[in-house]
Structure formats: structure tokens, C-alpha cells
Design a protein around this motif. Sequence first.
Motif, PDB file in Angstrom:
ATOM      1  N   GLN A 102      40.654 -22.809  28.594  1.00 40.81           N
ATOM      2  CA  GLN A 102      41.322 -22.000  27.469  1.00 40.81           C
ATOM      3  C   GLN A 102      41.928 -23.052  26.473  1.00 40.81           C
ATOM      4  O   GLN A 102      42.628 -22.304  25.540  1.00 40.81           O
ATOM      5  N   LEU A 103      41.966 -24.026  26.617  1.00 38.31           N
ATOM      6  CA  LEU A 103      42.651 -25.219  25.959  1.00 38.31           C
ATOM      7  C   LEU A 103      41.848 -25.332  24.621  1.00 38.31           C
ATOM      8  O   LEU A 103      41.372 -26.555  24.327  1.00 38.31           O
ATOM      9  N   THR A 104      41.510 -24.372  23.744  1.00 40.39           N
ATOM     10  CA  THR A 104      40.896 -24.552  22.636  1.00 40.39           C
ATOM     11  C   THR A 104      41.825 -25.473  21.458  1.00 40.39           C
ATOM     12  O   THR A 104      42.913 -25.466  21.580  1.00 40.39           O
ATOM     13  N   LEU A 156      49.785 -17.393  25.560  1.00 37.45           N
ATOM     14  CA  LEU A 156      48.391 -17.327  24.989  1.00 37.45           C
ATOM     15  C   LEU A 156      47.338 -17.878  26.045  1.00 37.45           C
ATOM     16  O   LEU A 156      46.088 -17.327  25.863  1.00 37.45           O
ATOM     17  N   VAL A 157      47.763 -18.742  26.933  1.00 32.18           N
ATOM     18  CA  VAL A 157      46.624 -19.221  27.821  1.00 32.18           C
ATOM     19  C   VAL A 157      47.437 -19.251  29.198  1.00 32.18           C
ATOM     20  O   VAL A 157      48.733 -19.346  29.260  1.00 32.18           O
ATOM     21  N   GLN A 183      47.860 -34.344  20.114  1.00 36.64           N
ATOM     22  CA  GLN A 183      46.938 -33.684  21.333  1.00 36.64           C
ATOM     23  C   GLN A 183      46.763 -34.466  22.416  1.00 36.64           C
ATOM     24  O   GLN A 183      46.922 -33.932  23.691  1.00 36.64           O
ATOM     25  N   ASP A 184      46.700 -35.843  22.322  1.00 41.00           N
ATOM     26  CA  ASP A 184      46.661 -36.720  23.628  1.00 41.00           C
ATOM     27  C   ASP A 184      47.719 -36.724  24.413  1.00 41.00           C
ATOM     28  O   ASP A 184      47.842 -36.533  25.550  1.00 41.00           O
ATOM     29  N   ILE A 185      49.101 -36.720  23.722  1.00 36.52           N
ATOM     30  CA  ILE A 185      50.279 -36.731  24.517  1.00 36.52           C
ATOM     31  C   ILE A 185      50.323 -35.314  25.146  1.00 36.52           C
ATOM     32  O   ILE A 185      50.748 -35.146  26.341  1.00 36.52           O
ATOM     33  N   ILE A 186      49.894 -34.149  24.495  1.00 34.95           N
ATOM     34  CA  ILE A 186      50.104 -32.920  24.888  1.00 34.95           C
ATOM     35  C   ILE A 186      49.304 -32.868  26.310  1.00 34.95           C
ATOM     36  O   ILE A 186      49.719 -32.609  27.389  1.00 34.95           O
ATOM     37  N   LEU A 187      47.975 -33.455  26.204  1.00 35.27           N
ATOM     38  CA  LEU A 187      47.066 -33.296  27.416  1.00 35.27           C
ATOM     39  C   LEU A 187      47.806 -34.301  28.688  1.00 35.27           C
ATOM     40  O   LEU A 187      47.983 -33.793  29.664  1.00 35.27           O
ATOM     41  N   LYS A 188      48.275 -35.523  28.232  1.00 31.69           N
ATOM     42  CA  LYS A 188      48.983 -36.362  29.226  1.00 31.69           C
ATOM     43  C   LYS A 188      50.024 -35.677  29.914  1.00 31.69           C
ATOM     44  O   LYS A 188      50.051 -35.707  30.972  1.00 31.69           O
ATOM     45  N   TYR A 189      50.924 -35.085  29.079  1.00 31.45           N
ATOM     46  CA  TYR A 189      52.241 -34.450  29.951  1.00 31.45           C
ATOM     47  C   TYR A 189      51.819 -33.137  30.410  1.00 31.45           C
ATOM     48  O   TYR A 189      52.420 -32.610  31.653  1.00 31.45           O
ATOM     49  N   PHE A 190      51.084 -32.240  29.880  1.00 34.16           N
ATOM     50  CA  PHE A 190      50.969 -30.795  30.229  1.00 34.16           C
ATOM     51  C   PHE A 190      49.572 -30.445  31.035  1.00 34.16           C
ATOM     52  O   PHE A 190      49.573 -29.280  31.343  1.00 34.16           O
ATOM     53  N   ILE A 191      48.815 -31.120  31.098  1.00 33.44           N
ATOM     54  CA  ILE A 191      47.668 -30.853  31.648  1.00 33.44           C
ATOM     55  C   ILE A 191      47.638 -29.992  33.074  1.00 33.44           C
ATOM     56  O   ILE A 191      46.726 -28.866  33.379  1.00 33.44           O
ATOM     57  N   LEU A 201      45.677 -25.523  20.995  1.00 35.64           N
ATOM     58  CA  LEU A 201      46.487 -27.134  21.008  1.00 35.64           C
ATOM     59  C   LEU A 201      47.311 -27.379  19.581  1.00 35.64           C
ATOM     60  O   LEU A 201      48.302 -27.641  19.628  1.00 35.64           O
ATOM     61  N   GLU A 202      46.705 -26.891  18.391  1.00 38.01           N
ATOM     62  CA  GLU A 202      47.267 -26.813  17.314  1.00 38.01           C
ATOM     63  C   GLU A 202      48.894 -26.222  17.306  1.00 38.01           C
ATOM     64  O   GLU A 202      49.619 -26.725  17.004  1.00 38.01           O
TER      65      GLU A 202
END
Length: 539
Positions: free
Chosen positions: A435-437, A394-395, A419-427, A441-442
Amino acid sequence: MYNTISSLTFDNSFTRELPADNETANYRRQVAGACYSRVKPASVAAPKLIAYSKEAATLLDLSEAACKTDEFTQVFVGNKLLSGMDSYSSCYGGHQFGTWAGQLGDGRAINLGEIVNSKSERWTLQLKGAGPTPYSRNADGLAVLRSSVREFLCSEAMFHLGIPTTRALSVIATGEMVERDMFYDGHPKEEQGAVVCRLAPSFTRFGNFEIFAFRNDIATLKKLLDYTIKTDFPHLVEESLYLNQSSCKIYIKWFEDVCRRTADMVVEWMRVGFVHGVMNSDNMSILGLTIDYGPYGWIENYDPNWTPNTTDAKGRRYCFGNQPEIAQWNLVQLANAIYPLIEDVDSLKNALALYSTHFKEKWQNMMASKLGFRTFEPQTDKTLISSLFNILSLVETDMTLFFRKLALVDFKSDDFINQDIILKYFIDVYYIPSQLTNSYLEQIENWLKHYAKRLSKDNTPHQARCLQMDSRNPKYILRNYLAQLAIDKAEQGDFSLIHKLLDLLRNPYSEQPDKEEFAQKRPDWARNRAGCSMLSCSS
Ligand code: AMP
Ligand code: MG
């Protein structure tokens, strides 16, 4: 006990047991009724060793000290033949981009001979780029530095990743210039020449069989197949003696074996994101080895439609996602080639079906191991895996980094994911942060929650899952831009990055804290640069 270069001893079964071309003069021609033509490598002016692989050298019982001698350079650039060598190029045909191409053959490969090492393994030594052969057609038989460095590094990187491959002993600059029109656009340039010495138990390709079937030379076809089974598939001979089977049954067993090995190889490519780029049937090894590193590439952002090969850009026949199907297409060509020796369509069809079932089973197990599962559970894992690949595309998501980061997350419970955890690990795995709309993220949050639930069923401790995943998901791959940086330096006479990468890629699954820079996603400058994102066949 180590060999010195001059104490290497040869046992040349290929030239001893198979029919030779009677003509020994070296000029381009069609060669009939023969598996090979004897030919000598060309001499070059000023060879210089760029790099050697100490692991490949041990296959010939050669020490590192032996690799550093002048004799090593002279022999493996093609300037000197050792006593016992019997150099030749083999005759093969092939389907290129889906079309029968007639006689191709070793146009720039010269086999030096075979060595049986102290472990009783047979290794054929082959120089690539050591001058013209009867099969050179309208080309020069040479290879340039950039493509030789790429072949050398990738062969050894694949080996250390645990992927079946031909090996590379050395890469040696010839000190001579070679003219290449890299993008076939009328702008030829002089480039430095080089020779790679490759090793494999056998370099026989699907195309070696296809050429004799095409020419209706069934006698030579049979000789080649009988030789191949005896030499490279001895387990089939033992089995058949025991079971008293007809040769026809052994041929089918052989073909099934080739189908299985090919499937195993392609599953491994899919695991690490390797794209061969030119899966013509002349580039398919009967041993299921990755062979002929040309315009190959490594998936950076996950995109099943990506092909590294500029010649393939329109049709995308050889893109990442097509590889399993193309391998089977090539197996169909091999089945057609050996049909005259079997004359049993059903058995060949069954073997081809076996490719599909074997591939599927191996692929599912491979994916389960990448995700840290104990086994593949069809009920949950089919959907989980297909939705993961959908999300990855997707991105722009770096496939290699994604799986390493996924291993790091300690999924204590599914409400741990937000979503915070996602950004922390995967940014760091994303190429284009914009692209991270929210909607994206959902979707990934949702997927991670399903994944966490799936993990909780296995109940594997976090540390153990992390170790398992890291042993299947490499941290270090030969990223396209890294190879290009090493080439840029090498063209200026600095081989240090080649040595550094060779060393790095010896341990692709291990953390190497002082080498983090090589585990980063592709920098933006490399997005559209030739050699980094697109490669031509010109090499
Ligand atoms: P490839 O698809 O690169 O593996 O090569 C296809 C065919 O072209 C093989 O028969 C090669 O030996 C031949 N070939 C490629 N490059 C050269 C070259 N520079 N000189 C002679 N033959 C070549
Ligand atoms: Mg080839």
C-alpha cells in the motif's frame, strides 16, 4: 498492616441505606420499588485460582500471601461468604443499541459487600459469573473462561495505563462447564466456567437511575441519587452545605460532574485506541469508570469505523470513532432519568453542552501531548491533527506503533525528512507494504515536514519530547491477539501467558527490551480469527 481474608471487615452502605426487594427467594422476576435483591452466590465443584492482581489486593489491604490461600479462592469464587458480607444484585434498566430494554439488572453479578481500606477508600467487591440472580432473565448467570480472562487482564491493563476503570482482584476457574453458542449460529459448545472478582468504589450505572424514571418511581429514584451523592460525590455535599444550595442545584452539579468524568474517560479511550464495544447505558458507570469488559477491542490499524463487536458489525454504533458521541447520547438518557427530580430542562441542556466543550478541550490537550507539543495551538494543530488521522487511515497503519516511532525521529530540520527516512523509521507500523505507493509516501512526507516545523516552534529538546510522548503513547497494549493466545493456553490448563501479560502490562509505557515480541503489530494469522478481530457478546 495487612488483613487476612477472615479479618476483612465490611461496611455495607448500599444495602443499609437503600430499599431492598422483600422477596429473598432466587428466581427470575421484575423487581419493583427496590434498588437491589439479596442473593447468594452459587457453589462450584472445583475452583482453581488462575490469577490475582497484587495491586488490586492492596486496595483491600490484602498481601500476596493472602491471595495464595485456599480461603481466598473459596471466597472469591463464591463458595464461602465471610461474616459481615451482605450479598446482593442490583436492579437497573438500560438502553441497548439505542432502544429502551426494560429491566436488566445484575444478571450475573453478585456484590459481596463494601470494604473501607486503610486509606479510607470504599471498595465494593463484586463477583461476575457466580450464578443466577433475580435479574438473570433467560440466561444462566455464569461466565466462561475466555471472557473472564479478557475482563481480568484488561481491567488491570487499563489501570496501569492510567485510565479510569473498575478493577479486577482475581480470576478463578470454577471447574464446571458452561454451554455457549459463541456466534449465535446454532452451534453451542461446552466451555470452562470462571468467576472474576471486580472492585469499584461503586458499580452504579446510568441504568440504575433510568429504571426508576421509566417506572415513574420517583421516591426510589430520589433515594438512589441522594445516596449516590452522599457516598460517591461527598465533595458536592460539602460544597452545598457551605453555599446553602437546594437539592435541585446539587443534582445538576452532580450531573455536570458525571458529564465531565465521562468525557475524561472517553478521551482516554481515544488516546490509547480502546473500543468498548457495547456502550449501552447500562454499561456506563456514574463514576466515569470503564465498566463491563465484553466484546471490547484495541485499534490495531487506525480505522475510526472499526468495531470489535460482531453484533455491532452492521450498524457500527459502537465503533471507535463514535464513542465520544455515544457517551453523550447515554448522558442524555441519564438527564432524562433524573429530570423528574430537577424539572429544569435548560440546566440539564447546559450540562450536556458542557460535556462537548469539556471533551473538546481535553481531547485537544491529549492530542497535543501525544504529539509532543507543549500546548495545543489551535491555529496550527487543528489541521495538523485532522490531516494526520486522514493519513493514518489511508493505508493500514498500526496506531500504537506509529506514535512510538514518531517519538523516535529526531527532527533536526524539515529537510531531514525524506522517503528513505520514513521507511527506516516507520516500515514496521504498516500492515500491507504494497500500500506504500509514491502518492502515499509523498503525503506522509509532507505531513512530517509540517510536523517538524511545528516542533521547531516549541523548540523542545529531542530527548525531552521523546520522554513526554512515550509517557502518553503506550508501547504495550492488550492486543486482541495476545489476549486470545493467553486464552488458548489457559483453556489447556496453562496460565503462564496470563501471568506474563499481567506483568508486561504493569509498565505499558516503558521499554521492556526482553519483551519486544509483545510490542509487534498483529500477525497476519490473527487478521480474521475469532477472538482476535471479532468478538461476540456471548460470554
Ligand atoms: P452486557 O451488555 O453483557 O453488559 O449485559 C447486559 C445484561 O445481560 C445485563 O443485565 C447482564 O447482567 C445480563 N447478562 C449477560 N450475560 C448473562 C448471563 N450469562 N446470565 C445472566 N445475565 C446475563
Ligand atoms: Mg453490562
